[in-house]
Design a protein around this motif. Structure first.
Motif, PDB file in Angstrom:
ATOM      1  N   ARG A 296       0.828  -1.214   0.000  1.00  0.00           N
ATOM      2  CA  ARG A 296       0.000   0.000   0.000  1.00  0.00           C
ATOM      3  C   ARG A 296       0.860   1.260   0.000  1.00  0.00           C
ATOM      4  NH1 ARG A 296      -2.850  -2.866   3.894  1.00  0.00           N
ATOM      5  NH2 ARG A 296      -2.150  -1.454   5.548  1.00  0.00           N
ATOM      6  N   ALA A 297       2.065   1.171   0.523  1.00  0.00           N
ATOM      7  CA  ALA A 297       2.988   2.311   0.538  1.00  0.00           C
ATOM      8  C   ALA A 297       3.745   2.460  -0.784  1.00  0.00           C
ATOM      9  CB  ALA A 297       3.975   2.169   1.697  1.00  0.00           C
ATOM     10  N   GLY A 298       3.467   1.576  -1.739  1.00  0.00           N
ATOM     11  CA  GLY A 298       4.086   1.692  -3.054  1.00  0.00           C
ATOM     12  C   GLY A 298       5.323   0.836  -3.250  1.00  0.00           C
ATOM     13  N   LEU A 299       5.618  -0.034  -2.312  1.00  0.00           N
ATOM     14  CA  LEU A 299       6.775  -0.926  -2.433  1.00  0.00           C
ATOM     15  C   LEU A 299       6.317  -2.280  -2.965  1.00  0.00           C
ATOM     16  CD1 LEU A 299       8.394  -0.027   0.995  1.00  0.00           C
ATOM     17  CD2 LEU A 299       9.240   0.626  -1.263  1.00  0.00           C
ATOM     18  N   PRO A 300       7.228  -3.053  -3.521  1.00  0.00           N
ATOM     19  CA  PRO A 300       6.846  -4.380  -4.009  1.00  0.00           C
ATOM     20  C   PRO A 300       6.586  -5.377  -2.878  1.00  0.00           C
ATOM     21  CG  PRO A 300       9.175  -4.001  -4.369  1.00  0.00           C
ATOM     22  CD  PRO A 300       8.596  -2.714  -3.858  1.00  0.00           C
ATOM     23  N   GLY A 301       6.995  -5.046  -1.693  1.00  0.00           N
ATOM     24  CA  GLY A 301       6.831  -5.905  -0.514  1.00  0.00           C
ATOM     25  C   GLY A 301       7.673  -5.342   0.616  1.00  0.00           C
ATOM     26  N   VAL A 302       7.866  -6.158   1.637  1.00  0.00           N
ATOM     27  CA  VAL A 302       8.641  -5.772   2.807  1.00  0.00           C
ATOM     28  C   VAL A 302      10.077  -5.433   2.396  1.00  0.00           C
ATOM     29  CG1 VAL A 302       9.636  -6.721   4.938  1.00  0.00           C
ATOM     30  CG2 VAL A 302       7.236  -7.127   4.393  1.00  0.00           C
ATOM     31  N   ILE A 303      10.638  -4.409   3.020  1.00  0.00           N
ATOM     32  CA  ILE A 303      12.038  -4.050   2.772  1.00  0.00           C
ATOM     33  C   ILE A 303      12.813  -4.091   4.088  1.00  0.00           C
ATOM     34  CG2 ILE A 303      11.562  -2.625   0.738  1.00  0.00           C
ATOM     35  CD1 ILE A 303      11.884  -0.138   2.629  1.00  0.00           C
ATOM     36  N   ALA A 304      14.107  -4.304   3.972  1.00  0.00           N
ATOM     37  CA  ALA A 304      14.993  -4.298   5.134  1.00  0.00           C
ATOM     38  C   ALA A 304      15.289  -2.852   5.532  1.00  0.00           C
ATOM     39  CB  ALA A 304      16.290  -5.028   4.806  1.00  0.00           C
ATOM     40  N   MET A 305      15.615  -2.664   6.801  1.00  0.00           N
ATOM     41  CA  MET A 305      16.000  -1.343   7.281  1.00  0.00           C
ATOM     42  C   MET A 305      17.358  -0.970   6.686  1.00  0.00           C
ATOM     43  SD  MET A 305      14.896  -3.604   9.516  1.00  0.00           S
ATOM     44  CE  MET A 305      13.727  -3.843  10.816  1.00  0.00           C
TER      45      MET A 305
ATOM     46  N   PHE B  95      22.220   6.118   2.302  1.00  0.00           N
ATOM     47  CA  PHE B  95      21.234   5.139   1.846  1.00  0.00           C
ATOM     48  C   PHE B  95      20.871   5.462   0.403  1.00  0.00           C
ATOM     49  CE2 PHE B  95      20.709   5.611   6.443  1.00  0.00           C
ATOM     50  CZ  PHE B  95      21.085   4.335   6.824  1.00  0.00           C
ATOM     51  N   ALA B  96      20.995   4.467  -0.484  1.00  0.00           N
ATOM     52  CA  ALA B  96      20.812   4.706  -1.908  1.00  0.00           C
ATOM     53  C   ALA B  96      19.688   3.891  -2.518  1.00  0.00           C
ATOM     54  CB  ALA B  96      22.124   4.411  -2.650  1.00  0.00           C
ATOM     55  N   GLY B  97      19.172   2.901  -1.810  1.00  0.00           N
ATOM     56  CA  GLY B  97      18.122   2.066  -2.379  1.00  0.00           C
ATOM     57  C   GLY B  97      17.584   1.102  -1.343  1.00  0.00           C
ATOM     58  N   THR B  98      16.601   0.330  -1.740  1.00  0.00           N
ATOM     59  CA  THR B  98      15.969  -0.609  -0.819  1.00  0.00           C
ATOM     60  C   THR B  98      16.481  -2.028  -1.047  1.00  0.00           C
ATOM     61  OG1 THR B  98      14.120  -0.939  -2.331  1.00  0.00           O
ATOM     62  CG2 THR B  98      13.864   0.776  -0.641  1.00  0.00           C
ATOM     63  N   LEU B  99      16.338  -2.840  -0.016  1.00  0.00           N
ATOM     64  CA  LEU B  99      16.700  -4.252  -0.068  1.00  0.00           C
ATOM     65  C   LEU B  99      15.466  -5.056   0.328  1.00  0.00           C
ATOM     66  CD1 LEU B  99      19.019  -6.365  -0.378  1.00  0.00           C
ATOM     67  CD2 LEU B  99      19.325  -6.161   2.098  1.00  0.00           C
ATOM     68  N   ALA B 100      15.040  -5.936  -0.548  1.00  0.00           N
ATOM     69  CA  ALA B 100      13.816  -6.707  -0.327  1.00  0.00           C
ATOM     70  C   ALA B 100      14.137  -8.129   0.120  1.00  0.00           C
ATOM     71  CB  ALA B 100      12.992  -6.751  -1.614  1.00  0.00           C
ATOM     72  N   VAL B 101      13.147  -8.751   0.720  1.00  0.00           N
ATOM     73  CA  VAL B 101      13.244 -10.163   1.080  1.00  0.00           C
ATOM     74  C   VAL B 101      13.579 -10.950  -0.181  1.00  0.00           C
ATOM     75  CG1 VAL B 101      11.907 -12.158   1.867  1.00  0.00           C
ATOM     76  CG2 VAL B 101      11.655  -9.952   3.026  1.00  0.00           C
ATOM     77  N   GLY B 102      14.518 -11.880  -0.053  1.00  0.00           N
ATOM     78  CA  GLY B 102      14.917 -12.721  -1.179  1.00  0.00           C
ATOM     79  C   GLY B 102      16.108 -12.212  -1.956  1.00  0.00           C
ATOM     80  N   GLU B 103      16.479 -10.953  -1.742  1.00  0.00           N
ATOM     81  CA  GLU B 103      17.635 -10.415  -2.464  1.00  0.00           C
ATOM     82  C   GLU B 103      18.928 -10.779  -1.742  1.00  0.00           C
ATOM     83  OE1 GLU B 103      16.634  -6.671  -5.054  1.00  0.00           O
ATOM     84  OE2 GLU B 103      16.309  -6.199  -2.923  1.00  0.00           O
ATOM     85  N   THR B 104      19.996 -10.794  -2.514  1.00  0.00           N
ATOM     86  CA  THR B 104      21.330 -11.070  -1.985  1.00  0.00           C
ATOM     87  C   THR B 104      22.122  -9.770  -1.992  1.00  0.00           C
ATOM     88  OG1 THR B 104      21.240 -13.331  -2.796  1.00  0.00           O
ATOM     89  CG2 THR B 104      23.426 -12.434  -2.343  1.00  0.00           C
ATOM     90  N   LEU B 105      22.894  -9.584  -0.938  1.00  0.00           N
ATOM     91  CA  LEU B 105      23.676  -8.361  -0.769  1.00  0.00           C
ATOM     92  C   LEU B 105      25.150  -8.674  -0.996  1.00  0.00           C
ATOM     93  CD1 LEU B 105      22.964  -5.468   0.139  1.00  0.00           C
ATOM     94  CD2 LEU B 105      23.528  -6.172   2.463  1.00  0.00           C
ATOM     95  N   ASP B 106      25.804  -7.892  -1.857  1.00  0.00           N
ATOM     96  CA  ASP B 106      27.251  -7.994  -2.064  1.00  0.00           C
ATOM     97  C   ASP B 106      27.912  -6.774  -1.440  1.00  0.00           C
ATOM     98  OD1 ASP B 106      27.376 -10.418  -3.482  1.00  0.00           O
ATOM     99  OD2 ASP B 106      26.856  -9.416  -5.352  1.00  0.00           O
ATOM    100  N   LEU B 107      28.841  -7.029  -0.533  1.00  0.00           N
ATOM    101  CA  LEU B 107      29.576  -5.965   0.158  1.00  0.00           C
ATOM    102  C   LEU B 107      30.974  -5.911  -0.420  1.00  0.00           C
ATOM    103  CD1 LEU B 107      28.525  -7.004   3.776  1.00  0.00           C
ATOM    104  CD2 LEU B 107      27.335  -5.458   2.207  1.00  0.00           C
TER     105      LEU B 107
END
Length: 134
Positions: free
Chosen positions: A48-57, A85-97
């Motif tokens: 409802r807030a316009g996101l594809p789903g839950v996002i990480a902090m 902060f430059a973008g969102t991280l969603a459930v199921g995504e992988t993070l490369d540091l």
């Protein structure tokens, strides 16, 4: 105290991959940090807030990036750390540091490191740090 690392300009730090990020990861971080914004745990609210789903902090990724850097250079040699902060991280995504040494000041015994946390082609956190070097 551990000895500082020897770093040189242009040196790339090893990439660390984390994920895929789970809803449990996000809920654990919410409990630890006290951030119970429904964007991080309520899928219907997030949509409802316009996101594809839950996002990480964003602080979750910033913390992962800080941990990554301190593992590379030893936390006692981390002199400054800043993120954007430059973008969102969603459930199921992988993070490369990853990090790259952009400058070395041998007189001061410091190095500047540019840091990124990416999900696929998207940067979700951009950062910089100053570290003590050998």
């Amino acid at each position: 105290m551990r000895a500082p690392m020897s770093l040189s300009p242009g040196q790339q730090l090893p990439v660390r991959r984390i994920g895929p990020i789970s809803q449990t990861d996000i809920v654990r971080f919410a409990g630890a940090g006290g951030d119970f914004n429904p964007l991080h745990h309520d899928p219907d609210y997030a949509v409802r807030a316009g996101l594809p789903g839950v996002i990480a902090m964003g602080q979750m990724q910033a913390g992962m990036l800080a941990g990554y850097l301190s593992d590379q250079v030893h936390v006692e040699h981390l002199l400054s750390y800043a993120v954007r902060f430059a973008g969102t991280l969603a459930v199921g995504e992988t993070l490369d540091l990853q990090g790259i040494v952009t400058a070395v000041d041998t007189e001061a015994g410091t190095a500047e490191v540019e840091l990124t946390a990416t999900a696929g082609e998207r940067t979700v956190i951009a950062g910089s740090a100053t570290v003590r070097i050998a």
